[in-house]
Scaffold this active site. Sequence first.
Site, PDB file in Angstrom:
ATOM      1  N   TYR A  15       0.857  -1.166   0.013  1.00 41.92           N
ATOM      2  CA  TYR A  15       0.080  -0.031  -0.042  1.00 41.92           C
ATOM      3  C   TYR A  15       0.883   1.358  -0.053  1.00 41.92           C
ATOM      4  O   TYR A  15       0.306   2.292  -0.168  1.00 41.92           O
ATOM      5  CB  TYR A  15      -1.051   0.234   1.238  1.00 41.92           C
ATOM      6  CG  TYR A  15      -1.733  -1.117   1.274  1.00 41.92           C
ATOM      7  CD1 TYR A  15      -2.904  -1.144   0.473  1.00 41.92           C
ATOM      8  CD2 TYR A  15      -1.581  -2.162   2.319  1.00 41.92           C
ATOM      9  CE1 TYR A  15      -3.843  -2.213   0.408  1.00 41.92           C
ATOM     10  CE2 TYR A  15      -2.483  -3.409   2.059  1.00 41.92           C
ATOM     11  CZ  TYR A  15      -3.852  -3.289   1.294  1.00 41.92           C
ATOM     12  OH  TYR A  15      -4.290  -4.555   1.464  1.00 41.92           O
ATOM     13  N   HIS A  20      -4.626   6.239  -0.795  1.00 47.10           N
ATOM     14  CA  HIS A  20      -5.031   5.974   0.675  1.00 47.10           C
ATOM     15  C   HIS A  20      -3.871   6.212   1.524  1.00 47.10           C
ATOM     16  O   HIS A  20      -3.998   6.382   2.689  1.00 47.10           O
ATOM     17  CB  HIS A  20      -5.664   4.669   1.052  1.00 47.10           C
ATOM     18  CG  HIS A  20      -6.925   4.821   1.701  1.00 47.10           C
ATOM     19  ND1 HIS A  20      -7.723   5.661   1.820  1.00 47.10           N
ATOM     20  CD2 HIS A  20      -7.538   3.646   2.343  1.00 47.10           C
ATOM     21  CE1 HIS A  20      -8.967   5.574   2.471  1.00 47.10           C
ATOM     22  NE2 HIS A  20      -8.803   4.340   2.696  1.00 47.10           N
ATOM     23  N   TYR A  64      -4.299  -0.822   9.744  1.00 41.76           N
ATOM     24  CA  TYR A  64      -5.118  -0.520   8.803  1.00 41.76           C
ATOM     25  C   TYR A  64      -6.024   0.356   8.876  1.00 41.76           C
ATOM     26  O   TYR A  64      -6.549   0.971   9.968  1.00 41.76           O
ATOM     27  CB  TYR A  64      -5.750  -1.816   8.286  1.00 41.76           C
ATOM     28  CG  TYR A  64      -4.813  -2.987   7.651  1.00 41.76           C
ATOM     29  CD1 TYR A  64      -4.379  -2.724   6.394  1.00 41.76           C
ATOM     30  CD2 TYR A  64      -4.321  -3.879   8.672  1.00 41.76           C
ATOM     31  CE1 TYR A  64      -3.509  -3.541   5.954  1.00 41.76           C
ATOM     32  CE2 TYR A  64      -3.233  -4.638   7.976  1.00 41.76           C
ATOM     33  CZ  TYR A  64      -3.004  -4.629   6.674  1.00 41.76           C
ATOM     34  OH  TYR A  64      -1.879  -5.644   6.214  1.00 41.76           O
ATOM     35  N   ASN A  66      -9.236   1.192   8.449  1.00 43.29           N
ATOM     36  CA  ASN A  66     -10.621   1.157   9.009  1.00 43.29           C
ATOM     37  C   ASN A  66     -10.577   1.059  10.523  1.00 43.29           C
ATOM     38  O   ASN A  66     -11.819   1.071  11.099  1.00 43.29           O
ATOM     39  CB  ASN A  66     -11.411  -0.008   8.338  1.00 43.29           C
ATOM     40  CG  ASN A  66     -11.885   0.388   6.820  1.00 43.29           C
ATOM     41  OD1 ASN A  66     -11.508   1.669   6.424  1.00 43.29           O
ATOM     42  ND2 ASN A  66     -12.434  -0.502   6.049  1.00 43.29           N
ATOM     43  N   ASN A 112     -13.613   6.039   6.295  1.00 44.43           N
ATOM     44  CA  ASN A 112     -13.605   4.982   7.249  1.00 44.43           C
ATOM     45  C   ASN A 112     -12.866   5.313   8.360  1.00 44.43           C
ATOM     46  O   ASN A 112     -12.912   4.815   9.375  1.00 44.43           O
ATOM     47  CB  ASN A 112     -13.483   3.602   6.400  1.00 44.43           C
ATOM     48  CG  ASN A 112     -14.792   3.518   5.556  1.00 44.43           C
ATOM     49  OD1 ASN A 112     -15.873   3.907   6.094  1.00 44.43           O
ATOM     50  ND2 ASN A 112     -14.566   2.727   4.509  1.00 44.43           N
TER      51      ASN A 112
END
Length: 189
Positions: A15, A20, A64, A66, A112
């Site tokens: 990632y 994000h 992460y 969320n 989120n």
Amino acid sequence: MIKAIIGLGNPGEKYKNTRHNVGFMVADLVAKSLNCDRKYREKAFSHIFECPDYDVIIAKPQTYMNLSGNAVLNILKDYKIKPSEILVVYDDLDLPLGAVRLRLKGSSGGHNGIKSIINTIKTEEFPRLKIGIGRPEKKEEVSDYVLSPFTKEEKFLLDKVLAHANECILNVLKYGIEKSMNMCNKNLV
């Protein structure tokens, strides 16, 4: 006074360069600018960079996106910080790439990670720096879009955005949030 800059993102190499993860990108740049300790500490479910010349820590939650609220709650507890003393940096789909917005408080706006923080620490009253990433142009799923890397063309603008976000945060640390809003809230395109 801001005591913790918390860049949101997802952990792992997979990632690293995704939309994000602009919060992580800004956190890394600020840690370098403030000459923070190069080695991070694992604490409060986060990578924590301590900045001895400034009374601030830089945090990159490793939970992460969320589940960011779990890390933020632990940062608040472990460092005895109030929600009003953190600055959360994250990506925003509703702002175009090139836009940066500094806010004292607000809703999750559908993000989120922010939703998790609000639900976990039980308040919307914390400062945040939103970095525009724009919306997908085609019928691409939002989740695929935010987890995809920036295009070559976007990277050129992204470098300017990251530099501006870094300057914005340095101003916030020096002058406070309200005095920094005019300088920070810009569209770079």
